[in-house]
Scaffold this motif. Structure first.
Motif, PDB file in Angstrom:
ATOM      1  N   HIS A 223       8.528  66.252 -73.532  1.00 42.50           N
ATOM      2  CA  HIS A 223       7.800  65.669 -74.718  1.00 42.50           C
ATOM      3  C   HIS A 223       8.594  64.343 -75.167  1.00 42.50           C
ATOM      4  CE1 HIS A 223       5.115  65.634 -77.951  1.00 42.50           C
ATOM      5  NE2 HIS A 223       6.221  65.141 -78.646  1.00 42.50           N
ATOM      6  N   GLN A 224      10.223  64.570 -74.980  1.00 44.77           N
ATOM      7  CA  GLN A 224      10.641  63.094 -75.764  1.00 44.77           C
ATOM      8  C   GLN A 224      10.606  62.124 -74.570  1.00 44.77           C
ATOM      9  OE1 GLN A 224      11.919  63.204 -78.826  1.00 44.77           O
ATOM     10  NE2 GLN A 224      11.073  65.413 -78.909  1.00 44.77           N
ATOM     11  N   PHE A 225      10.727  62.495 -73.409  1.00 48.04           N
ATOM     12  CA  PHE A 225      10.663  61.394 -72.559  1.00 48.04           C
ATOM     13  C   PHE A 225       9.154  60.707 -72.563  1.00 48.04           C
ATOM     14  CE2 PHE A 225      14.329  63.559 -70.202  1.00 48.04           C
ATOM     15  CZ  PHE A 225      15.037  62.554 -70.140  1.00 48.04           C
ATOM     16  N   ALA A 226       8.128  61.685 -72.641  1.00 48.78           N
ATOM     17  CA  ALA A 226       6.746  61.155 -72.581  1.00 48.78           C
ATOM     18  C   ALA A 226       6.613  60.047 -73.675  1.00 48.78           C
ATOM     19  CB  ALA A 226       5.866  62.301 -72.488  1.00 48.78           C
ATOM     20  N   THR A 227       7.363  60.445 -75.028  1.00 50.80           N
ATOM     21  CA  THR A 227       6.837  59.982 -76.142  1.00 50.80           C
ATOM     22  C   THR A 227       7.750  58.753 -76.614  1.00 50.80           C
ATOM     23  OG1 THR A 227       7.871  61.566 -77.696  1.00 50.80           O
ATOM     24  CG2 THR A 227       5.677  61.765 -77.028  1.00 50.80           C
ATOM     25  N   THR A 228       8.658  58.403 -76.000  1.00 55.33           N
ATOM     26  CA  THR A 228       9.903  57.455 -76.477  1.00 55.33           C
ATOM     27  C   THR A 228       9.939  56.402 -75.088  1.00 55.33           C
ATOM     28  OG1 THR A 228      10.787  59.323 -77.443  1.00 55.33           O
ATOM     29  CG2 THR A 228      12.242  57.363 -77.364  1.00 55.33           C
ATOM     30  N   CYS A 229      10.283  55.175 -75.758  1.00 51.24           N
ATOM     31  CA  CYS A 229      10.657  53.949 -74.879  1.00 51.24           C
ATOM     32  C   CYS A 229      11.802  53.444 -75.315  1.00 51.24           C
ATOM     33  CB  CYS A 229       9.442  53.074 -75.025  1.00 51.24           C
ATOM     34  SG  CYS A 229       9.502  51.655 -74.143  1.00 51.24           S
ATOM     35  N   ASN A 230      12.613  53.063 -74.324  1.00 51.77           N
ATOM     36  CA  ASN A 230      13.958  52.042 -74.600  1.00 51.77           C
ATOM     37  C   ASN A 230      13.573  50.551 -74.447  1.00 51.77           C
ATOM     38  OD1 ASN A 230      15.616  54.108 -74.733  1.00 51.77           O
ATOM     39  ND2 ASN A 230      16.505  54.049 -72.686  1.00 51.77           N
ATOM     40  N   PHE A 231      14.394  49.680 -75.149  1.00 48.61           N
ATOM     41  CA  PHE A 231      13.964  48.135 -74.799  1.00 48.61           C
ATOM     42  C   PHE A 231      15.418  47.417 -75.050  1.00 48.61           C
ATOM     43  CE2 PHE A 231      13.727  49.671 -79.175  1.00 48.61           C
ATOM     44  CZ  PHE A 231      14.530  48.791 -80.048  1.00 48.61           C
ATOM     45  N   SER A 232      15.374  46.229 -74.121  1.00 48.91           N
ATOM     46  CA  SER A 232      16.519  45.420 -74.217  1.00 48.91           C
ATOM     47  C   SER A 232      18.107  45.970 -73.974  1.00 48.91           C
ATOM     48  CB  SER A 232      16.313  44.645 -75.333  1.00 48.91           C
ATOM     49  OG  SER A 232      17.317  43.533 -75.518  1.00 48.91           O
ATOM     50  N   LEU A 233      18.030  46.844 -72.874  1.00 50.06           N
ATOM     51  CA  LEU A 233      19.162  47.427 -72.643  1.00 50.06           C
ATOM     52  C   LEU A 233      20.478  46.523 -72.359  1.00 50.06           C
ATOM     53  CD1 LEU A 233      18.055  50.632 -70.623  1.00 50.06           C
ATOM     54  CD2 LEU A 233      17.996  50.202 -73.169  1.00 50.06           C
ATOM     55  N   ASN A 234      20.300  45.464 -71.919  1.00 55.19           N
ATOM     56  CA  ASN A 234      21.539  44.590 -71.661  1.00 55.19           C
ATOM     57  C   ASN A 234      22.075  43.819 -72.805  1.00 55.19           C
ATOM     58  OD1 ASN A 234      21.752  45.526 -69.002  1.00 55.19           O
ATOM     59  ND2 ASN A 234      20.196  44.388 -68.343  1.00 55.19           N
ATOM     60  N   ASN A 235      21.282  43.835 -74.128  1.00 57.03           N
ATOM     61  CA  ASN A 235      21.702  42.967 -75.215  1.00 57.03           C
ATOM     62  C   ASN A 235      22.699  43.708 -75.939  1.00 57.03           C
ATOM     63  OD1 ASN A 235      21.587  41.672 -77.551  1.00 57.03           O
ATOM     64  ND2 ASN A 235      19.411  41.088 -77.301  1.00 57.03           N
ATOM     65  N   LYS A 236      23.984  42.995 -75.651  1.00 57.04           N
ATOM     66  CA  LYS A 236      25.171  43.788 -76.552  1.00 57.04           C
ATOM     67  C   LYS A 236      25.050  43.390 -78.010  1.00 57.04           C
ATOM     68  CE  LYS A 236      28.326  43.385 -72.621  1.00 57.04           C
ATOM     69  NZ  LYS A 236      29.382  42.723 -72.057  1.00 57.04           N
ATOM     70  N   LEU A 237      24.560  42.399 -78.190  1.00 54.42           N
ATOM     71  CA  LEU A 237      24.536  42.233 -79.834  1.00 54.42           C
ATOM     72  C   LEU A 237      23.415  42.922 -80.401  1.00 54.42           C
ATOM     73  CD1 LEU A 237      25.571  40.293 -82.141  1.00 54.42           C
ATOM     74  CD2 LEU A 237      23.559  38.662 -81.592  1.00 54.42           C
ATOM     75  N   LEU A 238      22.487  43.073 -80.017  1.00 53.66           N
ATOM     76  CA  LEU A 238      21.297  44.121 -80.474  1.00 53.66           C
ATOM     77  C   LEU A 238      21.753  45.460 -80.452  1.00 53.66           C
ATOM     78  CD1 LEU A 238      18.486  44.138 -81.316  1.00 53.66           C
ATOM     79  CD2 LEU A 238      17.751  44.820 -79.205  1.00 53.66           C
ATOM     80  N   PHE A 239      22.394  45.906 -79.496  1.00 56.38           N
ATOM     81  CA  PHE A 239      23.000  47.466 -79.565  1.00 56.38           C
ATOM     82  C   PHE A 239      23.927  47.536 -80.513  1.00 56.38           C
ATOM     83  CE2 PHE A 239      26.382  50.244 -78.350  1.00 56.38           C
ATOM     84  CZ  PHE A 239      25.536  51.336 -77.684  1.00 56.38           C
ATOM     85  N   TRP A 240      24.861  46.640 -80.891  1.00 58.55           N
ATOM     86  CA  TRP A 240      25.815  46.908 -81.947  1.00 58.55           C
ATOM     87  C   TRP A 240      25.029  46.524 -83.228  1.00 58.55           C
ATOM     88  CZ3 TRP A 240      26.456  42.604 -85.897  1.00 58.55           C
ATOM     89  CH2 TRP A 240      27.478  43.042 -86.641  1.00 58.55           C
ATOM     90  N   PHE A 241      24.148  45.847 -83.285  1.00 58.97           N
ATOM     91  CA  PHE A 241      23.619  45.628 -84.668  1.00 58.97           C
ATOM     92  C   PHE A 241      22.649  46.846 -85.031  1.00 58.97           C
ATOM     93  CE2 PHE A 241      19.995  43.964 -87.322  1.00 58.97           C
ATOM     94  CZ  PHE A 241      20.631  44.086 -88.423  1.00 58.97           C
ATOM     95  N   ILE A 242      21.889  47.501 -84.351  1.00 60.05           N
ATOM     96  CA  ILE A 242      21.138  48.415 -84.418  1.00 60.05           C
ATOM     97  C   ILE A 242      21.388  50.037 -84.120  1.00 60.05           C
ATOM     98  CG2 ILE A 242      19.077  46.844 -84.244  1.00 60.05           C
ATOM     99  CD1 ILE A 242      18.214  48.306 -81.548  1.00 60.05           C
ATOM    100  N   GLY A 243      22.640  50.101 -83.953  1.00 58.82           N
ATOM    101  CA  GLY A 243      23.426  51.170 -83.640  1.00 58.82           C
ATOM    102  C   GLY A 243      22.881  52.108 -82.604  1.00 58.82           C
ATOM    103  N   GLY A 244      22.769  51.175 -81.487  1.00 61.91           N
ATOM    104  CA  GLY A 244      22.315  51.916 -80.094  1.00 61.91           C
ATOM    105  C   GLY A 244      20.789  52.195 -79.954  1.00 61.91           C
TER     106      GLY A 244
END
Length: 318
Positions: A223-244
């Motif tokens: 269910h979690q796989f079917a209802t969830t989406c990742n985005f911009s996985l290579n953006n290090k600044l975004l990863f830091w700012f939004i807590g992964g």
């Protein structure tokens, strides 16, 4: 700002807006992990850092029920996932009642995303606390009264230092300080709403419903796989700012793991998804994710229900 040293209108708004980014960072990078119990191995540390949410005007108790329990357990299930519950003029699920004005929601929704945290700190937390009590989540002796009293005290503290004290100390009109305060929350609300809603309100994501017996057709992980989406996985600044939280799939299948490990876990999680035939939805860039989120909002505005119709119309919009 509360020292009274600020005399420039430009500097006043600049500092409040910077604080808006800071509050979003605290919420997504510190509070979110702490309330999940994943910021530290020490439970007391997690509890203390979870109160950072109270310090920026919201409430950790309400968030724990709304997010940890209702959202993570019933992701994208209409009338169960509280992230889908919205005023009548917003439609986040193909199963929600459709109104004619929803056809414009992809245009006006950004305003309501922006004022979302203002709603939290003023009325919504109190409304939700009462509703959660009625749902049985605050049924221990005096638990609701204690939560209500604590919430009120925290909010009074927040408004005192974030709004009242600057009004008393800064030699600028009170209404300018109020506008700066609102602009701060608009930045926070917009950022937080986009990140959390964009992970689930997407054309590829499913909005499953239980059968007549109240059972779902797949297990919780599927269910979690079917209802969830990742985005911009290579953006290090975004990863830091939004807590992964651009690694939302990893977070949803492993909610008790600190976000600093998501990057290393992503390869294992994606391989596991493919091994068991689960979807692993990823948007390559932040721009693509926002674009597809807008597409989904437009589709929901057109009263789309069937998955095949969503896929076909997404192709047409693109």
């Amino acid at each position: 700002m509360a020292t009274g040293a600020v005399t420039s209108v430009f500097l006043l708004f600049a500092l409040y807006i910077v604080s808006g980014f800071g509050m979003a960072g605290i919420g997504m990078g510190v509070m979110h992990d702490a309330i999940h119990g994943s910021y530290s191995k020490n439970k007391r540390v997690n509890t203390i850092l979870g109160y950072s949410f109270n310090l920026i005007g919201a409430n950790a108790t309400v968030w724990r029920i709304q997010h940890n329990i209702l959202h993570h357990t019933y992701t994208n299930i209409d009338n169960a996932d509280d992230d889908l519950n919205a005023p009548f003029f917003l439609r986040f699920s193909p199963h929600a009642k459709h109104y004619w004005l929803h056809q414009f929601q992809h245009i006006y929704i950004w305003f309501f995303y922006g004022i979302s945290t203002i709603s939290w700190i003023t009325t919504k937390d109190f409304v939700r606390l009462k509703r959660y009590k009625n749902m049985g989540y605050l049924n221990k002796k005096h638990e609701y009264i204690k939560a209500f009293t604590s919430m009120t005290a925290w909010k009074l503290l927040y408004f005192s230092y974030a709004l009242l004290l600057p009004m008393l100390m800064i030699s600028l009109p009170w209404w300018l300080i109020l506008l700066a305060f609102i602009s701060m929350h608009f930045i926070t609300g917009l950022l937080v709403s986009i990140v959390f809603q964009m992970a689930h309100i997407m054309p590829e994501n499913e909005f499953p419903l239980p059968n007549k017996e109240g059972m779902m057709k797949v297990d919780w992980y599927g269910h979690q796989f079917a209802t969830t989406c990742n985005f911009s996985l290579n953006n290090k600044l975004l990863f830091w700012f939004i807590g992964g939280l651009n690694y939302q799939i990893e977070h949803h299948v492993l909610p008790d793991v600190c976000h600093v490990h998501y990057k290393k876990l992503a390869k294992i999680v994606s391989q596991t998804a493919h091994e068991f035939g689960f979807p692993y939805n990823v948007k390559r860039t932040l721009f693509q994710a926002i674009k597809d989120h807008i597409i989904m909002l437009r589709l929901l505005g057109k009263k789309i229900v069937e998955k095949q119709s969503i896929v076909e119309l997404t192709t047409n919009f693109n």
